[in-house]
Design a protein around this motif. Structure first.
Motif, PDB file in Angstrom:
ATOM      1  N   ASP A 103      52.914 -19.754  36.092  1.00 55.07           N
ATOM      2  CA  ASP A 103      51.824 -18.772  35.960  1.00 55.07           C
ATOM      3  C   ASP A 103      52.018 -17.598  36.920  1.00 55.07           C
ATOM      4  O   ASP A 103      51.605 -16.472  36.632  1.00 55.07           O
ATOM      5  CB  ASP A 103      50.462 -19.436  36.216  1.00 55.07           C
ATOM      6  CG  ASP A 103      50.074 -20.387  35.086  1.00 55.07           C
ATOM      7  OD1 ASP A 103      50.983 -20.894  34.404  1.00 55.07           O
ATOM      8  OD2 ASP A 103      48.874 -20.616  34.883  1.00 55.07           O
ATOM      9  N   ALA A 145      54.297 -15.367  35.115  1.00 53.22           N
ATOM     10  CA  ALA A 145      53.620 -14.739  33.974  1.00 53.22           C
ATOM     11  C   ALA A 145      52.652 -13.653  34.438  1.00 53.22           C
ATOM     12  O   ALA A 145      52.531 -12.596  33.809  1.00 53.22           O
ATOM     13  CB  ALA A 145      52.884 -15.798  33.152  1.00 53.22           C
ATOM     14  N   TRP A 185      54.847 -10.625  35.415  1.00 47.68           N
ATOM     15  CA  TRP A 185      55.410  -9.938  34.242  1.00 47.68           C
ATOM     16  C   TRP A 185      54.304  -9.297  33.381  1.00 47.68           C
ATOM     17  O   TRP A 185      54.352  -8.083  33.110  1.00 47.68           O
ATOM     18  CB  TRP A 185      56.234 -10.927  33.401  1.00 47.68           C
ATOM     19  CG  TRP A 185      56.755 -10.317  32.136  1.00 47.68           C
ATOM     20  CD1 TRP A 185      57.325  -9.086  31.999  1.00 47.68           C
ATOM     21  CD2 TRP A 185      56.725 -10.896  30.830  1.00 47.68           C
ATOM     22  NE1 TRP A 185      57.662  -8.865  30.671  1.00 47.68           N
ATOM     23  CE2 TRP A 185      57.308  -9.962  29.941  1.00 47.68           C
ATOM     24  CE3 TRP A 185      56.279 -12.129  30.322  1.00 47.68           C
ATOM     25  CZ2 TRP A 185      57.437 -10.202  28.574  1.00 47.68           C
ATOM     26  CZ3 TRP A 185      56.429 -12.380  28.956  1.00 47.68           C
ATOM     27  CH2 TRP A 185      57.000 -11.411  28.098  1.00 47.68           C
ATOM     28  N   LEU A 186      53.323 -10.093  32.989  1.00 48.30           N
ATOM     29  CA  LEU A 186      52.335  -9.579  32.028  1.00 48.30           C
ATOM     30  C   LEU A 186      51.160  -8.844  32.691  1.00 48.30           C
ATOM     31  O   LEU A 186      50.812  -7.734  32.273  1.00 48.30           O
ATOM     32  CB  LEU A 186      51.792 -10.734  31.174  1.00 48.30           C
ATOM     33  CG  LEU A 186      52.810 -11.389  30.235  1.00 48.30           C
ATOM     34  CD1 LEU A 186      52.204 -12.627  29.568  1.00 48.30           C
ATOM     35  CD2 LEU A 186      53.285 -10.401  29.168  1.00 48.30           C
ATOM     36  N   LEU A 220      60.318 -15.674  35.892  1.00 47.90           N
ATOM     37  CA  LEU A 220      60.223 -16.303  34.563  1.00 47.90           C
ATOM     38  C   LEU A 220      61.602 -16.504  33.951  1.00 47.90           C
ATOM     39  O   LEU A 220      61.854 -17.513  33.294  1.00 47.90           O
ATOM     40  CB  LEU A 220      59.390 -15.428  33.615  1.00 47.90           C
ATOM     41  CG  LEU A 220      57.885 -15.646  33.543  1.00 47.90           C
ATOM     42  CD1 LEU A 220      57.307 -14.832  32.410  1.00 47.90           C
ATOM     43  CD2 LEU A 220      57.531 -17.125  33.359  1.00 47.90           C
ATOM     44  N   ALA A 243      57.578 -22.235  31.426  1.00 43.93           N
ATOM     45  CA  ALA A 243      57.501 -20.767  31.304  1.00 43.93           C
ATOM     46  C   ALA A 243      56.837 -20.390  29.982  1.00 43.93           C
ATOM     47  O   ALA A 243      55.966 -19.511  29.932  1.00 43.93           O
ATOM     48  CB  ALA A 243      58.902 -20.158  31.391  1.00 43.93           C
ATOM     49  N   ALA A 251      53.082 -20.953  30.081  1.00 48.08           N
ATOM     50  CA  ALA A 251      52.372 -19.924  30.860  1.00 48.08           C
ATOM     51  C   ALA A 251      52.214 -18.644  30.031  1.00 48.08           C
ATOM     52  O   ALA A 251      51.134 -18.040  29.998  1.00 48.08           O
ATOM     53  CB  ALA A 251      53.130 -19.629  32.157  1.00 48.08           C
ATOM     54  N   VAL A 252      53.280 -18.245  29.341  1.00 53.68           N
ATOM     55  CA  VAL A 252      53.204 -17.026  28.516  1.00 53.68           C
ATOM     56  C   VAL A 252      52.196 -17.233  27.384  1.00 53.68           C
ATOM     57  O   VAL A 252      51.405 -16.340  27.068  1.00 53.68           O
ATOM     58  CB  VAL A 252      54.604 -16.646  27.978  1.00 53.68           C
ATOM     59  CG1 VAL A 252      54.518 -15.559  26.919  1.00 53.68           C
ATOM     60  CG2 VAL A 252      55.495 -16.199  29.130  1.00 53.68           C
ATOM     61  N   TRP A 285      48.759 -16.631  29.001  1.00 50.48           N
ATOM     62  CA  TRP A 285      48.423 -15.328  29.620  1.00 50.48           C
ATOM     63  C   TRP A 285      48.534 -14.146  28.665  1.00 50.48           C
ATOM     64  O   TRP A 285      48.056 -13.054  28.960  1.00 50.48           O
ATOM     65  CB  TRP A 285      49.305 -15.100  30.865  1.00 50.48           C
ATOM     66  CG  TRP A 285      48.881 -15.983  31.992  1.00 50.48           C
ATOM     67  CD1 TRP A 285      49.381 -17.226  32.286  1.00 50.48           C
ATOM     68  CD2 TRP A 285      47.829 -15.745  32.948  1.00 50.48           C
ATOM     69  NE1 TRP A 285      48.707 -17.764  33.360  1.00 50.48           N
ATOM     70  CE2 TRP A 285      47.758 -16.873  33.789  1.00 50.48           C
ATOM     71  CE3 TRP A 285      46.956 -14.679  33.180  1.00 50.48           C
ATOM     72  CZ2 TRP A 285      46.847 -16.984  34.840  1.00 50.48           C
ATOM     73  CZ3 TRP A 285      46.050 -14.777  34.226  1.00 50.48           C
ATOM     74  CH2 TRP A 285      45.995 -15.918  35.042  1.00 50.48           C
ATOM     75  N   TRP A 286      49.192 -14.329  27.513  1.00 51.23           N
ATOM     76  CA  TRP A 286      49.427 -13.187  26.627  1.00 51.23           C
ATOM     77  C   TRP A 286      48.129 -12.540  26.157  1.00 51.23           C
ATOM     78  O   TRP A 286      47.896 -11.344  26.375  1.00 51.23           O
ATOM     79  CB  TRP A 286      50.287 -13.609  25.425  1.00 51.23           C
ATOM     80  CG  TRP A 286      50.430 -12.528  24.396  1.00 51.23           C
ATOM     81  CD1 TRP A 286      49.901 -12.521  23.142  1.00 51.23           C
ATOM     82  CD2 TRP A 286      51.140 -11.279  24.535  1.00 51.23           C
ATOM     83  NE1 TRP A 286      50.245 -11.356  22.479  1.00 51.23           N
ATOM     84  CE2 TRP A 286      51.004 -10.578  23.319  1.00 51.23           C
ATOM     85  CE3 TRP A 286      51.876 -10.695  25.574  1.00 51.23           C
ATOM     86  CZ2 TRP A 286      51.566  -9.313  23.110  1.00 51.23           C
ATOM     87  CZ3 TRP A 286      52.440  -9.431  25.367  1.00 51.23           C
ATOM     88  CH2 TRP A 286      52.275  -8.768  24.141  1.00 51.23           C
TER      89      TRP A 286
END
Ligand code: FAQ
Length: 340
Positions: free
Chosen positions: A143, A146, A149-150, A192, A206, A209-210, A213-214
């Motif tokens: 997380d 994520a 990144w996000l 990630l 990974a 988590a994506v 969180w997306w």
């Protein structure tokens, strides 16, 4: 065209001056303000500005500042359990950066005539918001990647245009914030990538988590344009430079090839390139979930606020000591330690 400063603003409030004269004076200031905004000039703290412009900026900057300091919590949750010394050092630096962003932003809000005490009081009593994204839990180490990144990626997409905001102190604060967020985004991507290319279990962590969180990251950009109460006026004042939907689309377009490079899948079966639009189409966002989180019903709303209130109480002695120190030295102007 130069904006009128508060010092040069004249008759308002002077007894014996008629309402009509005051109204005419206000209209004249407003004309100068509008022309300065139209000419891409910066509005500075001493310039005259419409009260609604001031209030809207305080609302947005305060919400932004609160997001930075509440946003420290989900990631701080993993500092003691970071998988290596290198990851721990990076995460500590990132969380400290977020505190710094909060400080620049509270300072920018203070230039509009409010105080940090007042803003924190509004956060703690639930009268001001912070970003919906920070009401989701960080369940695994992935997380942290994520979020970098996000969440930082979405924050940069939203904040780079704020570097051109019409209000000088907010625009200038954003320049440094964006540089740091850009580093945060890359460290999240790199963390990630390491997991995605690791063992099967790490790759699955990974991906999980994506998956979580997306959608909340897409919600960070705010409600769809036809439900956004502030966008039209904020764009007219050049506080916002793009609508919520425009920035959300920009983020999706950037994220899709990055997900491919990571070897991870975005959890949206409707995501596909639209040749005609020159953008990725994406599926429907669950706006019921978004409004529910804003009402305080997200998975971590209570936890985030109670932890923040506790941290504020625990820090009371530091504020008192700093105030006592400042008072002691206010006549001498000396703030440093006594030298031997
Ligand atoms: N969460 O009319 P709009 C970060 C509210 S920083 C909660 O479209 P606006 C760094 C909105 O306030 C993340 N509330 O509003 C980091 C309004 O309610 P109000 C924060 C939301 O202002 C990374 C109502 O809905 N960034 O992540 C949200 O024109 C990692 C109607 O909405 C900023 O604050 C939401 N997502 O547009 C830190 C950037 N969206 O106030 C730690 C600056 C909307 O009337 C770790 N802010 N609302 O009661 C902005 O660009 C704008 O304020 C928007 C919303 C785009 C957030």
């Amino acid at each position: 065209m130069t904006a009128v400063t508060a010092d040069t603003a004249g008759t308002t409030g002077v007894s014996g001056v008629s309402d009509a004269a005051v109204a005419a004076e206000q209209a004249a200031y407003e004309t100068v303000f509008d022309a300065a905004v139209a000419a891409e000039e910066r509005i500075e703290p001493r310039d005259w500005m419409p009260e609604a412009y001031r209030a809207s900026l305080v609302r947005q900057i305060a919400q932004h500042a609160h997001s930075e300091i509440i946003g420290m919590q989900p990631e701080a949750n993993w500092i003691t359990r970071a998988p290596s010394l290198r990851r721990k050092a990076i995460l500590m630096a990132k969380v400290q950066d977020e505190a710094g962003h909060g400080l620049y932003l509270y300072s920018a809000a203070e230039t509009l005539g409010t105080s940090r005490d007042e803003l924190l009081d509004k956060l703690h009593s639930g009268r001001q918001k912070y970003s919906s994204i920070f009401n989701y839990p960080t369940l695994t180490w992935a997380d942290v990647g994520a979020i970098g990144w996000l969440v930082d990626g979405a924050a940069i997409t939203n904040q780079v245009p704020i570097c051109r905001c019409s209000y000088g102190p907010y625009a200038r604060a954003m320049v440094r914030v964006c540089k740091e967020e850009s580093f945060h985004q890359r460290q999240g991507f790199e963390a990630l990538l390491a997991l995605s290319q690791g063992t099967e279990a790490q790759h699955a962590m990974a991906q999980d988590a994506v998956d979580r969180w997306w959608w909340p990251s897409l919600m960070m950009f705010g409600p769809p344009d036809d439900e956004s109460t502030h966008t039209a006026q904020a764009m007219a004042w050049k506080i916002k430079r793009h609508t919520n939907d425009e920035l959300r689309q920009r983020f999706v377009d950037i994220a899709v090839p990055q997900a491919e490079a990571l070897g991870l899948t975005l959890p949206d079966p409707d995501l596909r390139w639209n040749e005609e639009r020159g953008h990725y189409d994406f599926g429907a966002i669950d706006w019921t979930e978004f409004w529910d989180v804003l009402k305080g019903n997200g998975p971590c709303n209570d936890q985030r606020l109670s932890k923040r209130r506790q941290a504020h109480e625990d820090g009371a002695w530091v504020r008192e000591a700093a105030a006592a120190h400042a008072k002691k030295h206010q006549h001498t102007g000396k703030h440093g330690e006594a030298q031997a």
